[in-house]
Write a protein that holds these residues in place. Structure first.
Motif, mmCIF file in Angstrom:
data_model
loop_
_atom_site.group_PDB
_atom_site.id
_atom_site.type_symbol
_atom_site.label_atom_id
_atom_site.label_comp_id
_atom_site.label_asym_id
_atom_site.label_seq_id
_atom_site.Cartn_x
_atom_site.Cartn_y
_atom_site.Cartn_z
ATOM 1 N N LYS A 72 0.739 -1.122 0.422
ATOM 2 C CA LYS A 72 0.299 0.089 0.140
ATOM 3 C C LYS A 72 0.193 1.565 -0.019
ATOM 4 O O LYS A 72 0.296 1.844 -0.580
ATOM 5 C CB LYS A 72 -1.166 0.062 1.057
ATOM 6 C CG LYS A 72 -1.796 -1.094 1.140
ATOM 7 C CD LYS A 72 -2.674 -0.992 2.219
ATOM 8 C CE LYS A 72 -4.100 -1.890 2.436
ATOM 9 N NZ LYS A 72 -4.475 -2.111 3.759
ATOM 10 N N ASN A 73 2.230 0.783 0.616
ATOM 11 C CA ASN A 73 2.610 2.390 1.134
ATOM 12 C C ASN A 73 3.622 2.802 -0.708
ATOM 13 O O ASN A 73 3.878 1.304 -1.026
ATOM 14 C CB ASN A 73 3.674 2.047 1.180
ATOM 15 C CG ASN A 73 4.421 3.158 1.866
ATOM 16 O OD1 ASN A 73 5.174 3.901 1.206
ATOM 17 N ND2 ASN A 73 5.462 3.335 3.011
ATOM 18 N N ASN A 74 2.839 4.332 -1.184
ATOM 19 C CA ASN A 74 3.406 4.655 -2.517
ATOM 20 C C ASN A 74 4.822 4.878 -2.550
ATOM 21 O O ASN A 74 4.943 5.466 -3.500
ATOM 22 C CB ASN A 74 2.518 5.540 -3.116
ATOM 23 C CG ASN A 74 1.173 4.453 -3.473
ATOM 24 O OD1 ASN A 74 1.124 3.379 -3.654
ATOM 25 N ND2 ASN A 74 -0.169 4.965 -3.528
#
Length: 131
Positions: free
Chosen positions: A30-32
């Motif tokens: 989820k961390n971009n």
């Protein structure tokens, strides 16, 4: 938890107890951010978590390793998310370099030589992958 065993693979395949932290994989996906720095004080499961990420994401280097890697995660929370499994499980070439064994080096030349050896090994390991 056995003393001196920090690898996710060794803990699972050795039948040791492990707190399921596989939802970290979901957070990682989820961390971009382009770069993610993972730091914690000593003895806070950094190696276990990093090797867990490697086992989850890395493309198997042998055809029968996919089943082995799937077995490592068979009863974990991350396996409940079919989208993550379909899109990311064993789908990414992973380069993992640890500097744990460099403490015996007493010069930059020694560190440089070991790093060259490690990069050569990684190149040979990944040269079959198309990136």
């Amino acid at each position: 938890m056995p003393i001196g065993v920090a690898s996710f693979e060794q803990i699972i395949s050795g039948g040791f107890t492990l707190i399921d932290k596989t939802l970290l994989i979901s957070e990682f996906i989820k961390n971009n951010n382009t770069v993610l720095i993972i730091s914690h004080p000593e003895k806070f499961s950094k190696t276990t978590n990093i090797t867990m990420l490697k086992c989850f994401f890395s493309v198997p280097n042998l055809p029968d390793n996919l089943g082995y890697q799937r077995a490592l995660f068979k009863e974990t929370k991350v396996m409940e998310n079919s989208e993550i499994i379909q899109n990311h499980f064993c789908k990414h070439p992973v380069i993992h370099i640890t500097f744990k064994n460099y403490n015996s080096c007493n010069s930059w030349k020694c560190i440089e030589a070991r790093l060259h050896e490690e990069l050569s090994r990684l190149y040979r390991e990944h040269q079959a992958f198309e990136i």
